[in-house]
Write an enzyme that holds these catalytic residues in place. Structure first.
Site, PDB file in Angstrom:
ATOM      1  N   ASP A 307       0.529  -0.546   0.074  1.00  0.00           N
ATOM      2  CA  ASP A 307       0.194   0.157  -0.223  1.00  0.00           C
ATOM      3  C   ASP A 307       0.650   1.347  -0.113  1.00  0.00           C
ATOM      4  OD1 ASP A 307      -2.860   1.503   0.909  1.00  0.00           O
ATOM      5  OD2 ASP A 307      -2.098   1.973   2.714  1.00  0.00           O
ATOM      6  N   ASP A 506      -1.614  -0.630   6.500  1.00  0.00           N
ATOM      7  CA  ASP A 506      -1.054  -0.494   7.659  1.00  0.00           C
ATOM      8  C   ASP A 506      -2.442   0.034   8.109  1.00  0.00           C
ATOM      9  OD1 ASP A 506      -1.113   1.763   6.521  1.00  0.00           O
ATOM     10  OD2 ASP A 506      -0.437   2.689   8.130  1.00  0.00           O
ATOM     11  N   ASP A 510      -6.399  -2.414   3.992  1.00  0.00           N
ATOM     12  CA  ASP A 510      -5.202  -3.084   3.750  1.00  0.00           C
ATOM     13  C   ASP A 510      -5.538  -4.574   3.872  1.00  0.00           C
ATOM     14  OD1 ASP A 510      -4.081  -1.202   2.501  1.00  0.00           O
ATOM     15  OD2 ASP A 510      -3.068  -0.819   4.535  1.00  0.00           O
TER      16      ASP A 510
END
Length: 759
Positions: A307, A506, A510
């Site tokens: 991400d 995080d 996600d």
């Protein structure tokens, strides 16, 4: 925990049976001794049979199958002691494996701990607390500052300031106007606001993400154990050799002896020992690995998905650029904005004020402060009206500057937000706030390439142009933009089925992707609980380069495990040949197998001392590295003045330019050059010793010499301009100002990355 207790009970039962049987054998109660040993092996036999059945249901044949055959064969042929010893080895391996996974699991909190349990409902003239499950569509709810939005709904108040980073991954707070949709899971980053529920809690966004996590987890196939892979060739070899020994000799005990020494105790014991040691080694470095399967997969991974926000970027908005209007100084723009924003609690204001304080700017106390929620702050400084906030808010009372369109276009392309600053009757400048790439990210990606990653894919919910801009900076292989949580799962699903993939993230958004990858890795220092729970590995230290350490430690652990298996099974093969020839009875074979186990386990324990390929024994204290980086922050006002002066020096008269240039020349001598000399004399020797090699800092020292040369040239031109007022000298001065600003900014970034690398 239940599996661990069961395995401990099985091991205790087997060891107790060995002890009692040994005592009975010593007092010549042979029948009772054999009965005790047989009874002690039965619980382990039942457990082994269950494991083999589950493996067969998955169409696999694991290391447990040979142990099952050996225990059954020993009992049938009356070799009760051999059966009990094999059972003890099997149960001890089960204890080690279950303890390793249970130890890692205890480190984590309950899944999705951030889900709110109650909400504030507006009931007529009163506000009452109700359970989340009691919320119905149409209920009016109050969301207090810092609260999590409990359900999806519509904003009823004039505005709402929300931090949606756990849902979208984007760190910049967003303003939602009356009637706008908001999603559960977002955090109220502004004042209290009312919300009309449009969904129940069960049907809201946050609950949907939780379901995605569970669906992705259930779809992921179980990882094959290293021990099972080694057993795939050992089982047919041992059975074939045992059959040949029985057929040639006509003695079934000779076949049993082969199976006893072939029992994969080095697989059952050495592999879990190596994995547990590797997991403990990782934990000491702030890397929490939840199971041996995750460590094995991490060692073999070749595809990296990650991400953007909070992973390769800091996850928090910072000042990326300061635009100063013609005739203005960048430092003055920041100082003015921070002075007014001292009186605001808005998250953008706190970033601006914090940056000014990091640069040790003196801030004047504003008067007549009026804050317009969601727009900006107006005040007076020294009797002069000042406005700080959105472009529309600031330019209500002053003309739009000619550079505004280009500035806002840049902000739109690069992502983030723009804060305009007006003083008196004109806009003096603007601040570009954006989430910036982590200092360690480029180096971390280089280390990951070296560790075996062949393909890197960045996943982001941001716009494509913003994502591709950051992707090109980092040199990733592919950028997938404008993705929601389900889109990230779909992107990972497109990876080749035979490959091992890693996903790093995080936020709550996600978590489904973390659960669907072969290895999910959460940035746990500031990440969401859902991400940490869905992940197989959690980086407890908020540094992306720790992932490279994790991969190298995983590879070292797997290499040691393979060595241990090779040593143990090599010795077992020799013992199998001796047993097949009739020189090794089953009981002595079991004793010899114990010695082989000790050798294999002692080698496996080396995983506890494994190190990444880059040296980590001697490191720079984090406080010292931070102090060195802070020195750069204190010098940023000088860099701002260099670039600002370069933009307006040609518009100055000789009388105006002379004193200003002399002042900047003195600042360079007193601040910049003295800092560079201190670097060479104090800091570089320490860092060079940590890095090793003959002259690791030669390129940076060369930059110091270039900075000194440019500074001397600037000094000569300033002296010449003061004496002659030459326009040509002024143009040379402009070139030198821009050159110094550029090279210093790059040099500071290189030094900060180096300090981080050795800390």
């Amino acid at each position: 925990m239940r599996n661990l207790r069961l395995n401990i009970l099985l091991l205790a039962t087997t060891v107790l049976a060995l002890g009692i049987g040994g005592f009975l054998y010593w007092i010549d109660a042979l029948a009772s001794a054999h009965a005790t040993w047989t009874a002690g092996s039965l619980p382990a036999l039942a457990c082994t049979a269950c494991n083999v059945y589950r493996a067969l249901a998955r169409r696999e044949m694991g290391a447990d199958a040979l142990a099952l055959i050996a225990i059954v064969g020993a009992i049938v042929l009356g070799e009760a002691l051999s059966a009990c010893i094999i059972a003890a080895m099997f149960t001890s391996g089960q204890v080690l494996e279950s303890w390793a996974e249970d130890r890692a699991g205890r480190e984590m909190s309950a899944l999705l701990a951030r889900v709110p349990r109650t909400a504030w409902k507006v009931d007529g003239t009163s506000i009452v607390s109700i359970d989340l499950a009691a919320i119905k569509a149409g209920d009016i709810l109050l969301v207090k500052p810092g609260d999590i939005v409990p359900v999806d709904g519509l904003v009823l108040s004039a505005t709402a300031t929300l931090d949606e980073s756990v849902l979208t991954g984007e760190s910049t707070a967003v303003e939602r106007r009356q009637g706008s949709n908001v999603r559960s899971g977002a955090v109220n980053a502004g004042g209290p606001f009312n919300l009309v529920a449009s969904e129940t809690a069960e049907r809201s966004t946050f609950a949907g993400i939780s379901k995605l996590i569970e669906a992705a987890r259930s779809a992921r196939a179980p990882a094959a154990r290293l021990a099972d892979k080694a057993a795939a060739w050992l089982i047919p070899l041992a059975l074939g050799l045992a059959a040949i020994a029985w057929a040639v000799s006509g003695d079934p005990r000779r076949a049993l002896a082969v199976l006893v020494v072939a029992t994969p105790c080095p697989l059952i014991l050495a592999v879990p020992v190596a994995l547990v040691c590797g997991m403990s080694n990782c934990a000491r470095r702030g890397i929490l690995v939840k199971g041996g399967g995750a460590l094995e997969n991490l060692a073999r991974a070749t595809i990296l998905f990650f991400d953007k926000t909070g992973t390769v970027t800091g996850g928090r908005a910072r000042i990326a650029y300061i635009k100063a209007a013609k005739g203005e100084d960048k430092t003055d723009v920041l100082r003015t904005a921070a002075a007014v924003d001292q009186m605001s609690a808005h998250i953008t204001a706190t970033v601006i004020v914090a940056t000014a304080r990091e640069r040790q700017l003196q801030l004047e106390m504003p008067q007549d402060v009026v804050e317009t929620h969601g727009a900006g702050v107006s005040a007076t400084l020294g009797g002069i009206p000042v406005r700080v906030g959105t472009p529309d808010f600031v330019c209500k009372t002053v003309p739009w500057p000619e550079w505004a369109r280009e500035f806002l276009k840049t902000v739109g392309e690069q992502g983030g937000s723009g804060v305009f600053v007006a003083k008196g009757d004109r806009v003096m400048g603007a601040l570009h706030l954006a989430d910036q790439v982590r200092l360690e990210t480029p180096r971390a990606l280089r280390l990951l390439r070296r560790a075996g990653i062949r393909r890197m894919v960045m996943l982001t919910g941001d716009r494509r142009d913003v994502g591709e801009a950051i992707g090109s900076i980092l040199g990733v292989d592919e950028v997938c933009a404008e993705l929601d949580p389900a889109g990230k799962v779909a992107a990972i699903a497109q990876a080749p089925s035979a490959s091992i993939s890693i996903m790093v993230g995080d936020g709550v958004n996600d978590a489904p992707a973390l659960a669907s990858a072969s290895v999910g890795i959460a940035m746990g220092a500031r990440g969401a609980a859902a991400a940490s729970e869905a992940a197989d590995v959690v980086l407890l230290v908020d540094r992306f380069d720790r992932l490279a350490d994790a991969m190298e430690l995983a590879k070292a652990t797997r290499r040691i495990a393979v060595q241990s298996v090779s040593i143990g099974m090599g010795l077992s093969l020799v013992a199998m040949m001796v047993a097949a020839l009739g020189y090794l009875p089953p009981v002595y074979g079991a004793a010899l197998q114990e010695l082989i186990d000790v050798v294999a386990i002692m080698n496996a324990l080396r995983a506890l001392r494994a190190e990444p390929s880059r040296p980590t024994g001697r490191r720079l204290a984090a406080e010292e590295a931070r102090r060195w980086r802070d020195q750069h922050e204190k010098l940023m006002p000088v860099l701002d003045r260099l670039s600002s002066l370069g933009g307006r020096v040609l518009d100055m008269s000789a009388a105006q330019a002379g004193p200003v240039l002399q002042e900047i020349d003195q600042l360079i001598s007193e601040k910049i050059l003295s800092h560079e000399r201190e670097d060479e004399a104090v800091i570089y020797p320490v860092v060079a010793e940590l890095l090793g090699g003959e002259d690791p800092l030669a390129p940076l020292s060369r930059t110091h010499r270039e900075i000194a040369a440019l500074s001397r040239e600037l000094h000569r031109d300033v002296v010449a301009f003061t004496e002659t007022g030459s326009e040509r000298a002024l143009r040379d001065i402009q070139r030198l100002l821009y050159s110094l600003a550029a090279i210093l900014e790059l040099h500071f970034a290189q030094e900060e990355e180096m300090y981080l690398a050795v800390s």
